[in-house]
Design a protein around this motif. Sequence first.
Motif, PDB file in Angstrom:
ATOM      1  N   TRP A 187     -47.020 -35.711  26.591  1.00 17.05           N
ATOM      2  CA  TRP A 187     -48.192 -34.865  26.734  1.00 17.05           C
ATOM      3  C   TRP A 187     -47.820 -33.395  26.531  1.00 17.05           C
ATOM      4  CZ3 TRP A 187     -53.243 -36.148  26.994  1.00 17.05           C
ATOM      5  CH2 TRP A 187     -53.553 -37.488  27.228  1.00 17.05           C
ATOM      6  N   HIS A 188     -48.572 -32.708  25.678  1.00 20.51           N
ATOM      7  CA  HIS A 188     -48.380 -31.290  25.393  1.00 20.51           C
ATOM      8  C   HIS A 188     -49.645 -30.524  25.785  1.00 20.51           C
ATOM      9  CE1 HIS A 188     -44.835 -31.974  22.613  1.00 20.51           C
ATOM     10  NE2 HIS A 188     -45.361 -33.182  22.690  1.00 20.51           N
ATOM     11  N   ASP A 189     -49.492 -29.221  25.996  1.00 17.68           N
ATOM     12  CA  ASP A 189     -50.606 -28.362  26.401  1.00 17.68           C
ATOM     13  C   ASP A 189     -50.871 -27.320  25.314  1.00 17.68           C
ATOM     14  OD1 ASP A 189     -52.492 -26.878  27.731  1.00 17.68           O
ATOM     15  OD2 ASP A 189     -51.235 -26.380  29.465  1.00 17.68           O
ATOM     16  N   PHE A 199     -55.177 -30.832  25.978  1.00 18.89           N
ATOM     17  CA  PHE A 199     -54.013 -31.703  26.128  1.00 18.89           C
ATOM     18  C   PHE A 199     -53.998 -32.771  25.038  1.00 18.89           C
ATOM     19  CE2 PHE A 199     -55.650 -30.257  30.224  1.00 18.89           C
ATOM     20  CZ  PHE A 199     -54.594 -29.464  30.626  1.00 18.89           C
ATOM     21  N   TYR A 221     -44.609 -25.585  27.699  1.00 25.16           N
ATOM     22  CA  TYR A 221     -45.913 -26.193  27.423  1.00 25.16           C
ATOM     23  C   TYR A 221     -45.956 -27.663  27.844  1.00 25.16           C
ATOM     24  CZ  TYR A 221     -47.515 -22.057  24.907  1.00 25.16           C
ATOM     25  OH  TYR A 221     -47.919 -20.786  24.579  1.00 25.16           O
ATOM     26  N   ALA A 225     -48.585 -28.903  30.862  1.00 25.66           N
ATOM     27  CA  ALA A 225     -49.510 -30.014  30.609  1.00 25.66           C
ATOM     28  C   ALA A 225     -49.714 -30.873  31.849  1.00 25.66           C
ATOM     29  CB  ALA A 225     -48.999 -30.882  29.453  1.00 25.66           C
TER      30      ALA A 225
END
Length: 299
Positions: A187-189, A199, A221, A225
């Motif tokens: 998961w990335h933000d 997300f 990041y 997230a």
Amino acid sequence: MAEVLGPGEWLGSELRGDDSWRIRLTEAHRREVLAAVHAAGREVSRESFRLPTLGPVLRRVRDELTHGRGFVLLQGVPVEGLSERQCETVALGLASHVGGIVPQGPEGAPVMHVRDTGADPSHARTKSYQHSGRLGYHSDPTDVVALLCVRPAKSGGLSAVVSSVAVHNEVVRTRPDLAEVLYEPWWHDRRTGDGPDSFYTKPICAARPGGGVSIAYGPDYLRSAQRGATVPPFTRAQEEAMSLLDDLTNDARFTLTMDLRPGDLQFLNNHVTLHSRTAYEDHPEPSRRRHLLRLWLTT
């Protein structure tokens, strides 16, 4: 999991006494750039920003980015005495000979100004270019990122680069179990807000068409997230993998530090390098504060 061989794998400890990654503009090149700035209109492109002798040098920069080590430092770019708009034109003109310009931010700006705006690094919408704190080793979301230094900070703000291929291979050699985790979705933000659109999931490591690996890492990041309502907490393996990546990217064997000075233009291939910045202290006068121009490029 397999190691990735090629010129994209290098160690900072082996390059500190090697200047082959630096290209110094000649006086003739500088005059050519200034002439192109004064002749340029509102739309800057490779065709409108004519560089008869420097253009071939920038094509070699592109080759080094895509087929070589993945980074180049161009030095001696004329910025002294130019207006902010003219500096933007210089950056756009030079970069257009290396790749296509990719719009940035919500307004789709061709150039992003990197300077401390006083933004809180812990805030959900704060981007890394808006504050003076230290940045973890990361890659930007395009093929290439270019940074033109207009003014350095009073102290600090050093740029550091590592070969993400070398880091990847070290993980494969020493912890193949964690290497597998890097190829799974993470998961990335985007830091565009608190809603679900901020997300998304993608692997840290992905095989590239035709061979090689692309590494998309950014611990700041990834950790932010975790604030997402639907984002699951890190697994123990993910925490261990991030800890290992952070240890390796901060290992003196891998890192190559650059103290960017006015007129330094740094090009980085985001698929095969990760970059960082130390915290910095600015001058109190606005006209002397740290100022870099960032461009995103596609090759």
